[in-house]
Design a protein around this motif. Structure first.
Motif, mmCIF file in Angstrom:
data_model
loop_
_atom_site.group_PDB
_atom_site.id
_atom_site.type_symbol
_atom_site.label_atom_id
_atom_site.label_comp_id
_atom_site.label_asym_id
_atom_site.label_seq_id
_atom_site.Cartn_x
_atom_site.Cartn_y
_atom_site.Cartn_z
ATOM 1 N N THR A 49 0.709 -1.301 -0.058
ATOM 2 C CA THR A 49 -0.029 -0.123 0.083
ATOM 3 C C THR A 49 0.816 1.215 -0.023
ATOM 4 O O THR A 49 0.348 2.379 -0.145
ATOM 5 C CB THR A 49 -1.121 0.126 1.343
ATOM 6 O OG1 THR A 49 -0.023 0.178 2.540
ATOM 7 C CG2 THR A 49 -1.668 -1.235 1.324
ATOM 8 N N ILE A 50 2.236 0.939 0.060
ATOM 9 C CA ILE A 50 2.972 2.303 0.145
ATOM 10 C C ILE A 50 2.664 3.175 -1.283
ATOM 11 O O ILE A 50 2.446 2.612 -2.468
ATOM 12 C CB ILE A 50 4.488 1.931 -0.246
ATOM 13 C CG1 ILE A 50 4.860 1.474 0.977
ATOM 14 C CG2 ILE A 50 5.361 3.240 -0.353
ATOM 15 C CD1 ILE A 50 6.538 1.174 1.201
ATOM 16 N N LYS A 51 2.670 4.227 -1.146
ATOM 17 C CA LYS A 51 2.487 5.253 -2.407
ATOM 18 C C LYS A 51 3.601 5.774 -2.778
ATOM 19 O O LYS A 51 4.454 6.598 -1.849
ATOM 20 C CB LYS A 51 1.473 6.387 -1.820
ATOM 21 C CG LYS A 51 0.902 7.393 -2.830
ATOM 22 C CD LYS A 51 -0.504 6.869 -3.138
ATOM 23 C CE LYS A 51 -0.944 7.593 -4.349
ATOM 24 N NZ LYS A 51 -0.459 7.088 -5.590
ATOM 25 N N GLN A 190 11.859 6.391 0.686
ATOM 26 C CA GLN A 190 10.305 5.948 1.039
ATOM 27 C C GLN A 190 10.268 5.106 2.113
ATOM 28 O O GLN A 190 9.622 4.959 3.009
ATOM 29 C CB GLN A 190 9.521 5.833 -0.157
ATOM 30 C CG GLN A 190 8.246 5.651 -0.342
ATOM 31 C CD GLN A 190 7.539 7.030 0.208
ATOM 32 O OE1 GLN A 190 8.005 7.926 0.164
ATOM 33 N NE2 GLN A 190 6.098 6.905 0.566
ATOM 34 N N ALA A 193 11.643 6.300 5.226
ATOM 35 C CA ALA A 193 10.558 7.042 5.912
ATOM 36 C C ALA A 193 9.585 6.100 6.616
ATOM 37 O O ALA A 193 9.144 6.686 7.573
ATOM 38 C CB ALA A 193 10.141 8.126 5.095
ATOM 39 N N ASN A 194 9.146 5.096 5.931
ATOM 40 C CA ASN A 194 7.795 4.462 6.371
ATOM 41 C C ASN A 194 8.155 3.386 7.283
ATOM 42 O O ASN A 194 7.300 2.622 7.754
ATOM 43 C CB ASN A 194 7.252 3.681 5.101
ATOM 44 C CG ASN A 194 6.417 4.935 4.735
ATOM 45 O OD1 ASN A 194 5.361 5.637 5.111
ATOM 46 N ND2 ASN A 194 6.604 5.349 3.443
ATOM 47 N N LEU A 197 6.585 3.376 10.537
ATOM 48 C CA LEU A 197 5.166 3.095 10.402
ATOM 49 C C LEU A 197 4.790 1.664 10.328
ATOM 50 O O LEU A 197 3.735 1.189 10.848
ATOM 51 C CB LEU A 197 4.523 3.853 9.174
ATOM 52 C CG LEU A 197 4.368 5.406 9.355
ATOM 53 C CD1 LEU A 197 4.038 5.835 7.918
ATOM 54 C CD2 LEU A 197 3.614 5.786 10.396
HETATM 55 C C1 LIG Z 1 5.452 6.977 3.960
HETATM 56 O O1 LIG Z 1 5.943 7.947 4.714
HETATM 57 C C2 LIG Z 1 5.664 9.385 3.892
HETATM 58 C C3 LIG Z 1 6.722 10.433 4.617
HETATM 59 O O2 LIG Z 1 6.663 10.287 5.912
HETATM 60 C C4 LIG Z 1 4.201 9.561 4.183
HETATM 61 O O3 LIG Z 1 3.850 10.747 3.480
HETATM 62 C C5 LIG Z 1 3.543 8.472 3.561
HETATM 63 O O4 LIG Z 1 2.036 8.637 3.652
HETATM 64 C C6 LIG Z 1 3.940 7.051 4.090
HETATM 65 N N1 LIG Z 1 3.337 5.985 3.566
HETATM 66 C C7 LIG Z 1 2.515 5.273 4.149
HETATM 67 C C8 LIG Z 1 2.087 4.047 3.171
HETATM 68 O O5 LIG Z 1 2.223 5.174 5.164
#
Ligand SMILES: *[C@@H]1O[C@H](CO)[C@@H](O)[C@H](O)[C@H]1NC(C)=O
Ligand SMILES: *[C@@H]1O[C@H](CO)[C@@H](O)[C@H](O)[C@H]1NC(C)=O
Ligand SMILES: *[C@@H]1O[C@H](CO)[C@@H](O)[C@H](O)[C@H]1NC(C)=O
Length: 487
Positions: A49-51, A190, A193-194, A197
């Motif tokens: 689901t990563i954008k 990317q 960064a994620n 998360l």
């Molecule tokens: C990944 O990280 C970027 C920058 O922090 C954020 O804008 C984006 O929504 C994140 N993507 C996901 C899938 O969480």
């Protein structure tokens, strides 16, 4: 996600230090390994689901000159995480390493050059040998709340290949190298960064969980978790409270620790403090009372004035042909003690007998004082926690009589029968319900009791406690553990 449940257990929980825990939870390397297997599937889903952000830029390409390009609408088509490891980092937390991962992307390209020439099409990108290493620290922040944070995160992309389709693709394939590089950089950023998360799923704040209408359980940590090379140990408060008011019971937890074994995935030790805090709460709330009616005593013996009249003739004389009702209730908090394999509940209460008048008015007949002790032998049957209750003792003395004098002894056998047929099964049921509630709320609020054995692969095992103050419950799995604790 199993891992995240555990990490979430650590996060968001206020800390109070200097107190002994009511509940100890040990997550071993085997548990962590099982968590990794479950967690990887979830991470893989999340990666999909990563954008991926659009990429644009310009590049000098001979002999054409300056080429402006953009890549957009990038979608992850496939992700593979064939290699991963989750290790304990003593004193810190855990380290997650992912290797040999691959990602396949599909997107659109667009170029512009020599001022007027525009072209577009689609492309496929394969990223191979993606490596991610992240260390997650389990600490407390300045307010004493433990937090889970990613202390380091490194992501590297081994190789990437891109193929253009449509337009003058043959031409763009000539300069795909620099686009490849731009993409690789973007992706690397990317993923980094994620990372946090993926690992930290923010769950709603849940330090206190409602058990039922009377009680809630608090399982905040009393100290920071201890991470050793073989396990992560959590010391939880494990205290029951009346809903809405935090009244402390007149006793406090004694120190206890789990056995040093690490053969199983998960060890949970519940102290008598926890069970006694539950007894205190339910007694204070007046919840430890039960009306017993004739229909509940499914036996040839009827709960009526004729039956009791056989022992106390005044009852038959003054209240002929009426049904009866008994009220059994505690007058103080029951005391629970643990012996190896045996949980004993000592209760002091009263039994009040009523005749039910035709207009439903209850006429009190007598009040007996009750001293009783029951023992529960806990075991696991068909992957469920079960208990066998035995009545150790039942002493009855006369409290008040509204029907003149009588021999209390004469009621012994009938009241023992009522206790065995109605009260004990009820106590057993409540005890197990509480045990399950405690377990679920402590370990993972998103799974039901029945799905936990499935989640962990095998069944819970109670095994003989070496110390009388705790009741270790362990989860094991034949895949990783040995079965020597099975009773
Ligand atoms: C990944 O990280 C970027 C920058 O922090 C954020 O804008 C984006 O929504 C994140 N993507 C996901 C899938 O969480
Ligand atoms: C359990 O403990 C109680 C209290 O010590 C004792 O009376 C009872 O016999 C024990 N039961 C078993 C099965 O060990
Ligand atoms: C119910 O019946 C009993 C016995 O006949 C009587 O003493 C009592 O006053 C009645 N109560 C009401 C509320 O009618």
């Amino acid at each position: 996600m199993f891992l995240c449940c555990w990490l979430a257990l650590v996060a968001l929980i206020p800390m109070t230090s200097g107190t002994n825990p009511g509940v100890e939870v040990k997550l071993t390397e085997k548990g962590l390994e099982y968590g990794r297997q479950l967690g990887m599937a979830s991470i893989q889903q999340k990666l999909k689901t990563i954008k991926v952000p659009d990429i644009s830029g310009s590049q000098e390409v001979s002999p054409i000159g300056k080429v402006k390009y953009s890549l957009s609408n990038m979608q992850i088509v496939d992700v593979g995480l064939p290699k991963s490891a989750l290790d304990l980092v003593p004193g810190t937390g855990v380290r997650l390493s992912i290797g040999n991962a691959f990602i396949q992307l599909h997107g659109n390209w667009r170029v512009k050059y020599i001022k007027i020439i525009k072209d577009s099409g689609s492309f496929d990108l394969n990223v191979n040998d993606l490596t991610i290493t992240t260390s997650i620290a389990i600490k407390s922040d300045e307010t004493g709340r433990p937090v889970v944070s990613s202390v380091s995160c490194a992501a590297t992309v081994g190789s990437a290949s891109i193929k253009f389709h449509g337009g003058a693709s043959w031409l763009y394939n000539l300069f795909k190298n620099f686009i490849d590089k731009a993409l690789r950089n973007a992706l690397q950023k990317q993923v980094r960064a994620n990372q946090t998360l993926f690992l930290i799923i923010t769950l709603p704040f849940w330090v206190v969980a409602k058990v039922d209408q009377y009680a809630e359980i608090e399982y905040s940590m009393v100290s920071s978790p201890t991470v050793s090379s073989s396990s992560i140990d959590f010391s939880l408060k494990g205290e029951f409270y009346n809903i809405g008011k935090h009244q402390e019971p007149p006793f406090s937890p004694a120190a206890f620790s789990l056995p040093p074994q690490v053969n199983n995935m998960l060890y949970i030790g519940v102290s008598v403090f926890t069970t006694n805090s539950a007894a205190f709460v339910y007694n204070t709330a007046g919840a430890l009372s039960l009306y017993i009616t004739d229909d509940m005593v499914s036996s040839p013996i009827r709960l009526n004035t004729r039956t009791f009249g056989a022992f106390i003739p005044q009852i038959a004389r003054r209240f002929p042909g009426l049904m009866m009702k008994l009220l059994v209730k505690t007058v103080k908090s029951p005391v629970i003690t643990f012996q190896p394999n045996n949980v004993t509940v000592q209760a002091t209460g009263t039994v009040t007998a009523y005749a039910i008048q035709a207009n439903t008015t209850l006429s009190p007949l007598f009040v007996l004082n009750l001293e009783t002790s029951v023992s529960v032998q806990l075991f696991v049957s068909e992957m469920r926690l079960a208990g066998a209750v035995t009545l150790n003792k039942m002493d009855l003395t006369l409290g008040t009589s509204y029907v003149g004098e009588f021999q209390v002894k004469s009621l012994n056998s009938i009241l023992q029968m009522v206790l065995k047929v109605v009260v004990i099964p009820k106590v057993n049921g409540e005890f197990l319900t509480l045990g399950k509630a405690l377990f679920i709320k402590t370990v993972d609020k998103r799974h039901t009791w029945d799905s936990i054995p499935a989640l962990l692969g095998e069944k819970p095992v109670f095994y003989p406690s070496t110390t009388p103050t705790n009741l270790p419950l362990s989860y094991y799995t034949t895949r990783y553990g040995d079965n020597s604790h099975v009773m």
